[in-house]
Write a protein that holds these residues in place. Sequence first.
Motif, short mmCIF file in Angstrom:
data_model
loop_
_atom_site.label_atom_id
_atom_site.label_comp_id
_atom_site.label_asym_id
_atom_site.label_seq_id
_atom_site.Cartn_x
_atom_site.Cartn_y
_atom_site.Cartn_z
N VAL A 1 0.98 -64.86 24.97
CA VAL A 1 -0.51 -64.60 24.34
C VAL A 1 0.06 -64.71 22.88
CG1 VAL A 1 0.03 -62.23 24.96
CG2 VAL A 1 2.00 -62.84 23.19
N SER A 2 -0.77 -64.94 22.04
CA SER A 2 -0.42 -65.08 20.98
C SER A 2 0.34 -64.83 19.81
CB SER A 2 -1.48 -65.20 20.00
OG SER A 2 -2.12 -63.98 19.54
N ARG A 3 1.03 -65.23 18.70
CA ARG A 3 2.22 -65.17 17.63
C ARG A 3 1.96 -63.63 17.25
NH1 ARG A 3 5.27 -66.40 13.03
NH2 ARG A 3 3.19 -67.41 11.84
N SER A 4 0.02 -63.49 16.68
CA SER A 4 0.01 -62.32 16.26
C SER A 4 0.33 -60.71 17.08
CB SER A 4 -1.41 -62.21 15.67
OG SER A 4 -2.74 -63.37 16.72
N ALA A 5 0.26 -61.46 18.90
CA ALA A 5 0.10 -60.01 19.77
C ALA A 5 1.87 -60.16 19.42
CB ALA A 5 -0.08 -60.44 20.80
N VAL A 6 2.70 -61.04 19.70
CA VAL A 6 3.86 -60.71 19.17
C VAL A 6 4.23 -60.28 18.01
CG1 VAL A 6 6.42 -62.02 19.21
CG2 VAL A 6 4.61 -62.59 20.67
N ARG A 7 3.69 -60.38 16.83
CA ARG A 7 4.66 -59.88 15.84
C ARG A 7 3.89 -59.03 15.83
NH1 ARG A 7 5.45 -62.23 11.13
NH2 ARG A 7 4.60 -60.86 10.15
N GLU A 8 2.71 -58.33 16.40
CA GLU A 8 2.29 -56.70 16.26
C GLU A 8 2.82 -55.66 16.67
OE1 GLU A 8 -1.51 -55.31 17.12
OE2 GLU A 8 -2.20 -57.03 15.50
N GLY A 9 4.09 -56.85 18.03
CA GLY A 9 4.78 -55.86 18.92
C GLY A 9 5.82 -55.26 18.09
N LEU A 10 6.47 -56.89 17.39
CA LEU A 10 7.81 -56.35 17.25
C LEU A 10 8.31 -55.16 15.95
CD1 LEU A 10 9.39 -60.53 16.58
CD2 LEU A 10 10.17 -58.73 17.76
N ARG A 11 6.52 -55.66 15.68
CA ARG A 11 6.30 -54.74 14.18
C ARG A 11 6.41 -52.82 15.13
NH1 ARG A 11 6.30 -54.67 8.54
NH2 ARG A 11 6.02 -57.01 9.00
N THR A 12 6.29 -52.37 16.46
CA THR A 12 6.54 -50.75 16.82
C THR A 12 7.88 -51.20 17.45
OG1 THR A 12 6.19 -51.51 18.68
CG2 THR A 12 4.36 -51.91 17.87
N LEU A 13 8.56 -52.33 17.20
CA LEU A 13 10.14 -52.52 17.54
C LEU A 13 10.71 -52.05 16.43
CD1 LEU A 13 10.32 -54.52 20.94
CD2 LEU A 13 9.81 -52.22 20.68
N ALA A 14 10.33 -52.89 15.66
CA ALA A 14 10.91 -52.50 14.00
C ALA A 14 11.16 -51.25 13.98
CB ALA A 14 11.05 -53.69 12.89
N GLN A 15 10.48 -50.93 14.15
CA GLN A 15 9.80 -49.04 13.24
C GLN A 15 10.20 -47.98 13.95
OE1 GLN A 15 7.51 -48.47 10.69
NE2 GLN A 15 8.66 -46.18 11.47
N LEU A 16 10.31 -48.55 15.39
CA LEU A 16 11.37 -47.91 16.23
C LEU A 16 13.13 -48.03 15.49
CD1 LEU A 16 10.20 -47.45 20.33
CD2 LEU A 16 10.09 -45.97 18.22
N GLY A 17 13.21 -49.19 14.98
CA GLY A 17 14.79 -49.22 15.06
C GLY A 17 14.93 -50.02 15.97
N LEU A 18 14.52 -50.55 16.83
CA LEU A 18 15.50 -51.15 18.13
C LEU A 18 15.61 -52.71 17.46
CD1 LEU A 18 13.47 -49.77 20.89
CD2 LEU A 18 15.29 -49.58 20.10
N VAL A 19 14.53 -53.35 16.78
CA VAL A 19 14.92 -55.11 16.19
C VAL A 19 14.99 -54.78 14.82
CG1 VAL A 19 13.67 -55.68 18.24
CG2 VAL A 19 12.41 -55.22 15.98
N GLU A 20 15.99 -55.72 13.72
CA GLU A 20 15.80 -55.61 12.39
C GLU A 20 14.81 -57.13 11.80
OE1 GLU A 20 19.20 -55.12 11.39
OE2 GLU A 20 19.93 -53.09 12.50
N ILE A 21 14.12 -57.03 12.06
CA ILE A 21 13.75 -58.28 11.43
C ILE A 21 13.68 -59.02 9.75
CG2 ILE A 21 11.17 -59.34 10.97
CD1 ILE A 21 10.04 -56.84 12.66
N SER A 22 14.25 -59.86 9.99
CA SER A 22 14.34 -60.75 8.95
C SER A 22 13.72 -62.00 8.33
CB SER A 22 16.07 -60.34 8.62
OG SER A 22 16.84 -61.44 9.65
N PRO A 23 13.85 -62.77 6.73
CA PRO A 23 13.31 -64.35 7.13
C PRO A 23 14.06 -64.52 8.08
CG PRO A 23 14.18 -62.99 4.84
CD PRO A 23 14.27 -62.06 5.80
N SER A 24 15.00 -64.62 8.65
CA SER A 24 15.59 -65.94 9.23
C SER A 24 15.13 -65.72 10.87
CB SER A 24 17.03 -65.77 8.62
OG SER A 24 17.97 -65.10 8.90
N GLY A 25 14.79 -64.52 11.41
CA GLY A 25 14.77 -63.67 12.15
C GLY A 25 14.80 -62.84 12.98
N ALA A 26 14.79 -62.28 13.28
CA ALA A 26 15.39 -60.94 14.39
C ALA A 26 15.75 -60.48 15.48
CB ALA A 26 13.76 -60.29 15.11
N ARG A 27 16.70 -59.40 14.79
CA ARG A 27 18.00 -59.29 15.56
C ARG A 27 17.71 -57.32 16.11
NH1 ARG A 27 19.90 -61.97 11.54
NH2 ARG A 27 20.57 -60.11 9.96
#
Lengths: 259, 259
Positions: free
Chosen positions: B40-66
């Motif tokens: 998929v495109s990067r936009s799709a991944v980014r939106e998916g990551l956003r939802t996971l971040a909101q769930l508290g499952l990942v933390e997105i920092s300028p150096s990468g997502a943990r």
Amino acid sequence: MSETAVERVAQTLREDILTGRYRAGDRLPSERELAERAGVSRSAVREGLRTLAQLGLVEISPSGARVGALQNASLDIVGHLLDLHDVPDATLVDQILEVHTHLFSSCVRMAVIRGSDAELHAVRAHLHAIQHDELESSAYLEHLHGMVNGLVDASGNFVLRLLRQALKLQFWDRLEAQQDISVRMPQEVLAPLAHRLDQALEARDATSAAELVFELMSDHRERVVKLLNAEQARQLAGRVTSHLQHLFDLPAAEPGAPS
Amino acid sequence: MSETAVERVAQTLREDILTGRYRAGDRLPSERELAERAGVSRSAVREGLRTLAQLGLVEISPSGARVGALQNASLDIVGHLLDLHDVPDATLVDQILEVHTHLFSSCVRMAVIRGSDAELHAVRAHLHAIQHDELESSAYLEHLHGMVNGLVDASGNFVLRLLRQALKLQFWDRLEAQQDISVRMPQEVLAPLAHRLDQALEARDATSAAELVFELMSDHRERVVKLLNAEQARQLAGRVTSHLQHLFDLPAAEPGAPS
DNA sequence: GGCACGGGGTGGTCTGACCAGATTGGTCGG
DNA sequence: CCGACCAATCTGGTCAGACCACCCCGTGCC
């Protein structure tokens, strides 16, 4: 300014929804229009909307985004509700603390019944530490939270742990950031209760421990709310109505499917 | 298939995190790599990551997502945890119901103390309706949920309402979708307790009402868990360990800042 | 009046590009 | 040998512009 563009978008919309500027059921402007208004790209708006959707504040459907009912939103909106005004809404804080009180009173019951000796011992260690008056505020809080965490550990309930963490992150950490709200209880109130709680923990008397924690947290709750009400009254020159009145009087009329 | 691309991405990553394939602290692959992998495109991944971040499952920092610690995630992950396997994890369900039991026992206490006559009357009406054995399952559940909603209304606590809604959406609606899990209590158990609860509500006896609800929900909890354990054991040919064992034994060691 | 048909608007997705900041690895000087 | 420095590289953040499938609504035909 310093924030990222999507955070700005999300925050603006979030506040508009939480304060009632958009009401439940309203259709949000289209992504393109929101993007133009905010001066950002559609991608930024879309990412912002995603987070709001995850919070349960908006529902995105192929025909457009609609505002959801606040009562159906995620528990995670509580933190944002507290952020809406300079001084946290006293009514909301009261309700948070009420839930907190009941929940962790039950937590103690579980911990006493199921916790291992080691876990309970760790809790008691924190309990002892709290009673030292000379403690710095940061150390005091550290032991306080350590004790609660220990209790949650001892209860062995993962859901309870999630709840505790959610309340801590959204509520306690926010409140403690405001130094003008002293959440420290006077030693003459704390000491006797803590002592009896210690005994109850040692004797594994679940009912007594739960009641003592309930008492302790109720007292704390009263102090915090009183302080907040005073603060709020000062800032609003006597107006004591809740900023968030629209949350508390809900029609709650929600039939199933329209015919 | 039918889902949207970003939902697919989010679900895949979510499951990988919730099941422990990614462990807390791990760095996620870059957005570009995730996009390429998922096709998929990067936009799709980014939106998916956003939802996971909101769930508290990942933390997105300028150096990468943990990957974040599950215990610090949003309460909203519970529903996704239940979705991980065909039959919901019995241990997790047990813990949810335990919290539920304590919480709504307290809720009844608040409702009885603070609720208006009209609100309590509405609750009792639902309580009466439940006792009719001839009710269809859907009507039964409707009255059951109506009663709980009425209690939350009567308690007047918005936070409690959020919690109730979260648990309902994530837990009850999911469980009720699985017909093989009968959550209906036999009338001979329900009737006497319901009758006494009705009296307690009428007399505004908070303590009795709370105890009765506690008893009622505890009984219900036992039944559900017993049924789930049996179901789980059948599917796993006797293996009764929790799928989610990694949630329950946590080191919980989390010091402040590394030196 | 009722129904079929467009057309415009919506969200969903993709591409490809640029930026600022962090990371990293190698090189150079001590 | 080690540490400091610097540049290539990689990361997330953002943007513009385009296409698609779908839904809604209004128009015009029957």
